[in-house]
Design a protein around this motif. Sequence first.
Motif, PDB file in Angstrom:
ATOM      1  N   LEU A 189       0.712  -1.175  -0.012  1.00  0.00           N
ATOM      2  CA  LEU A 189      -0.041   0.127  -0.030  1.00  0.00           C
ATOM      3  C   LEU A 189       0.974   1.209   0.006  1.00  0.00           C
ATOM      4  N   TYR A 190       1.803   1.424   0.912  1.00  0.00           N
ATOM      5  CA  TYR A 190       2.751   2.289   0.665  1.00  0.00           C
ATOM      6  C   TYR A 190       3.665   2.763  -0.473  1.00  0.00           C
ATOM      7  N   ARG A 191       3.834   1.376  -0.998  1.00  0.00           N
ATOM      8  CA  ARG A 191       4.617   1.739  -2.402  1.00  0.00           C
ATOM      9  C   ARG A 191       3.697   2.354  -3.266  1.00  0.00           C
ATOM     10  N   MET A 192       2.536   1.627  -3.400  1.00  0.00           N
ATOM     11  CA  MET A 192       1.320   2.254  -4.571  1.00  0.00           C
ATOM     12  C   MET A 192       1.133   3.558  -4.150  1.00  0.00           C
ATOM     13  N   ALA A 193       0.945   4.134  -2.766  1.00  0.00           N
ATOM     14  CA  ALA A 193       0.104   5.515  -2.701  1.00  0.00           C
ATOM     15  C   ALA A 193       1.397   6.606  -2.567  1.00  0.00           C
ATOM     16  N   GLY A 194       2.668   6.160  -1.963  1.00  0.00           N
ATOM     17  CA  GLY A 194       3.580   6.953  -2.028  1.00  0.00           C
ATOM     18  C   GLY A 194       3.824   7.539  -0.450  1.00  0.00           C
ATOM     19  N   PRO A 195       4.675   8.363  -0.243  1.00  0.00           N
ATOM     20  CA  PRO A 195       4.968   8.797   1.151  1.00  0.00           C
ATOM     21  C   PRO A 195       3.826   9.427   1.843  1.00  0.00           C
ATOM     22  N   GLY A 196       2.839   9.994   0.952  1.00  0.00           N
ATOM     23  CA  GLY A 196       1.971  10.867   1.794  1.00  0.00           C
ATOM     24  C   GLY A 196       0.863   9.846   2.719  1.00  0.00           C
ATOM     25  N   LEU A 197       0.721   8.826   2.239  1.00  0.00           N
ATOM     26  CA  LEU A 197      -0.058   7.975   3.023  1.00  0.00           C
ATOM     27  C   LEU A 197       0.651   7.454   4.298  1.00  0.00           C
ATOM     28  N   ARG A 198       1.994   7.329   4.268  1.00  0.00           N
ATOM     29  CA  ARG A 198       2.667   6.970   5.638  1.00  0.00           C
ATOM     30  C   ARG A 198       2.509   8.000   6.586  1.00  0.00           C
ATOM     31  N   ILE A 199       2.395   9.347   6.165  1.00  0.00           N
ATOM     32  CA  ILE A 199       2.340  10.434   6.916  1.00  0.00           C
ATOM     33  C   ILE A 199       0.964  10.809   7.467  1.00  0.00           C
ATOM     34  N   MET A 200      -0.094  10.448   6.634  1.00  0.00           N
ATOM     35  CA  MET A 200      -1.613  10.472   6.792  1.00  0.00           C
ATOM     36  C   MET A 200      -1.931   9.561   8.020  1.00  0.00           C
ATOM     37  N   VAL A 201      -1.132   8.241   7.668  1.00  0.00           N
ATOM     38  CA  VAL A 201      -1.575   7.252   8.936  1.00  0.00           C
ATOM     39  C   VAL A 201      -1.068   7.716  10.147  1.00  0.00           C
ATOM     40  N   ALA A 202       0.375   8.184  10.228  1.00  0.00           N
ATOM     41  CA  ALA A 202       0.861   8.503  11.493  1.00  0.00           C
ATOM     42  C   ALA A 202       0.138   9.697  12.103  1.00  0.00           C
ATOM     43  N   LEU A 203      -0.603  10.607  11.277  1.00  0.00           N
ATOM     44  CA  LEU A 203      -1.183  11.652  11.881  1.00  0.00           C
ATOM     45  C   LEU A 203      -2.628  11.383  12.443  1.00  0.00           C
ATOM     46  N   VAL A 204      -3.156  10.108  12.046  1.00  0.00           N
ATOM     47  CA  VAL A 204      -4.594   9.778  12.492  1.00  0.00           C
ATOM     48  C   VAL A 204      -4.609   8.623  13.674  1.00  0.00           C
ATOM     49  N   ARG A 205      -3.207   7.930  13.573  1.00  0.00           N
ATOM     50  CA  ARG A 205      -3.129   6.902  14.329  1.00  0.00           C
ATOM     51  C   ARG A 205      -3.331   6.824  15.742  1.00  0.00           C
ATOM     52  N   PRO A 206      -2.909   8.119  16.325  1.00  0.00           N
ATOM     53  CA  PRO A 206      -2.853   8.068  18.007  1.00  0.00           C
ATOM     54  C   PRO A 206      -4.497   8.311  18.485  1.00  0.00           C
ATOM     55  N   GLY A 207      -5.299   8.986  17.715  1.00  0.00           N
ATOM     56  CA  GLY A 207      -6.712   9.339  18.035  1.00  0.00           C
ATOM     57  C   GLY A 207      -7.097   7.789  17.975  1.00  0.00           C
ATOM     58  N   TYR A 208      -7.057   7.127  17.078  1.00  0.00           N
ATOM     59  CA  TYR A 208      -7.621   6.018  16.591  1.00  0.00           C
ATOM     60  C   TYR A 208      -7.418   4.924  17.689  1.00  0.00           C
ATOM     61  N   ARG A 209      -5.962   4.861  18.078  1.00  0.00           N
ATOM     62  CA  ARG A 209      -5.651   3.808  19.017  1.00  0.00           C
ATOM     63  C   ARG A 209      -6.270   4.396  20.533  1.00  0.00           C
ATOM     64  N   ARG A 210      -6.447   5.461  20.886  1.00  0.00           N
ATOM     65  CA  ARG A 210      -7.159   5.711  22.026  1.00  0.00           C
ATOM     66  C   ARG A 210      -8.457   5.342  22.229  1.00  0.00           C
ATOM     67  N   ARG A 211      -9.051   5.571  20.997  1.00  0.00           N
ATOM     68  CA  ARG A 211     -10.507   4.969  20.946  1.00  0.00           C
ATOM     69  C   ARG A 211     -10.597   3.529  21.022  1.00  0.00           C
ATOM     70  N   GLU A 212      -9.712   2.800  20.438  1.00  0.00           N
ATOM     71  CA  GLU A 212      -9.308   1.289  20.532  1.00  0.00           C
ATOM     72  C   GLU A 212      -9.365   0.995  22.106  1.00  0.00           C
ATOM     73  N   ARG A 213      -8.209   1.579  22.670  1.00  0.00           N
ATOM     74  CA  ARG A 213      -8.107   1.258  24.253  1.00  0.00           C
ATOM     75  C   ARG A 213      -9.577   1.483  24.843  1.00  0.00           C
ATOM     76  N   LEU A 214     -10.048   2.413  24.618  1.00  0.00           N
ATOM     77  CA  LEU A 214     -11.421   2.678  25.605  1.00  0.00           C
ATOM     78  C   LEU A 214     -12.256   1.601  25.299  1.00  0.00           C
ATOM     79  N   ILE A 215     -12.360   1.162  23.844  1.00  0.00           N
ATOM     80  CA  ILE A 215     -13.570   0.213  23.521  1.00  0.00           C
ATOM     81  C   ILE A 215     -13.161  -1.220  23.828  1.00  0.00           C
ATOM     82  N   PHE A 216     -11.939  -1.584  23.479  1.00  0.00           N
ATOM     83  CA  PHE A 216     -11.446  -3.029  23.412  1.00  0.00           C
ATOM     84  C   PHE A 216     -10.398  -3.359  24.592  1.00  0.00           C
ATOM     85  N   GLY A 217     -10.067  -2.216  25.345  1.00  0.00           N
ATOM     86  CA  GLY A 217      -9.129  -2.642  26.416  1.00  0.00           C
ATOM     87  C   GLY A 217      -7.520  -2.795  26.073  1.00  0.00           C
TER      88      GLY A 217
END
Length: 217
Positions: A189-217
């Motif tokens: 996926l990163y190869r096809m989409a280029g470096p912008g995808l990796r940056i976007m994932v890094a930006l949204v990852r923390p909020g998503y993981r906080r949500r995961e911990r609250l829901i799934f432990g």
Amino acid sequence: MTAAVDRPNLVAFRIVHRAMRGDARRLADTVERIARGTSPCGAARARAVAGYVDTLCDGIHHHHANEDRLLWPVLERSAGAEVDLSALSDDHSHLDPLLDQVRAGARALAAAPADRAVAGRLATLLGTLRDLLDEHIEDEERTIFPIIDRYVSGADWRQVEDQIRKGSQIRFDLPRMERFAAPDELAELYRMAGPGLRIMVALVRPGYRRRERLIFG
């Protein structure tokens, strides 16, 4: 047969399918534990579960509605008599009423987080969704993916994916793809989409993981 250099790349579709199945499974398991009283559920967790369920159901609807609207016509045009989409379309027609019931069950849990009977009803609905997605996606990948690979051009496939992606929920979908992708798939996926995808994932990852911990432990 489509030339090898122009064959569709199905890696993103496979990950999306796996994410839908995986989320339905872990939500069903989590809410079942809440219903049994073995996992506590306060107001914040119940609201988070309801929000996640709602976003997941929106994503499932978006995916199958765009298969009907965009992918099925491409398959019928490309493969003709080789493809019969009636059973898969029937599954899609059964999904929407179930998604509405799941959403309503999640809202009920948010309104009454201490009510284990409410959690039990939602767990049952999520289990039904899990089982339907498992059966449907296994059928789809077994019957349709080989036809896509054989008959659909890379250009047509990219156009379908680009159109479907326009309605995606980036803050939800990107970190889920990272969660459910195998390492080699993520690298592709990163190869096809280029470096912008990796940056976007890094930006949204923390909020998503906080949500995961609250829901799934």
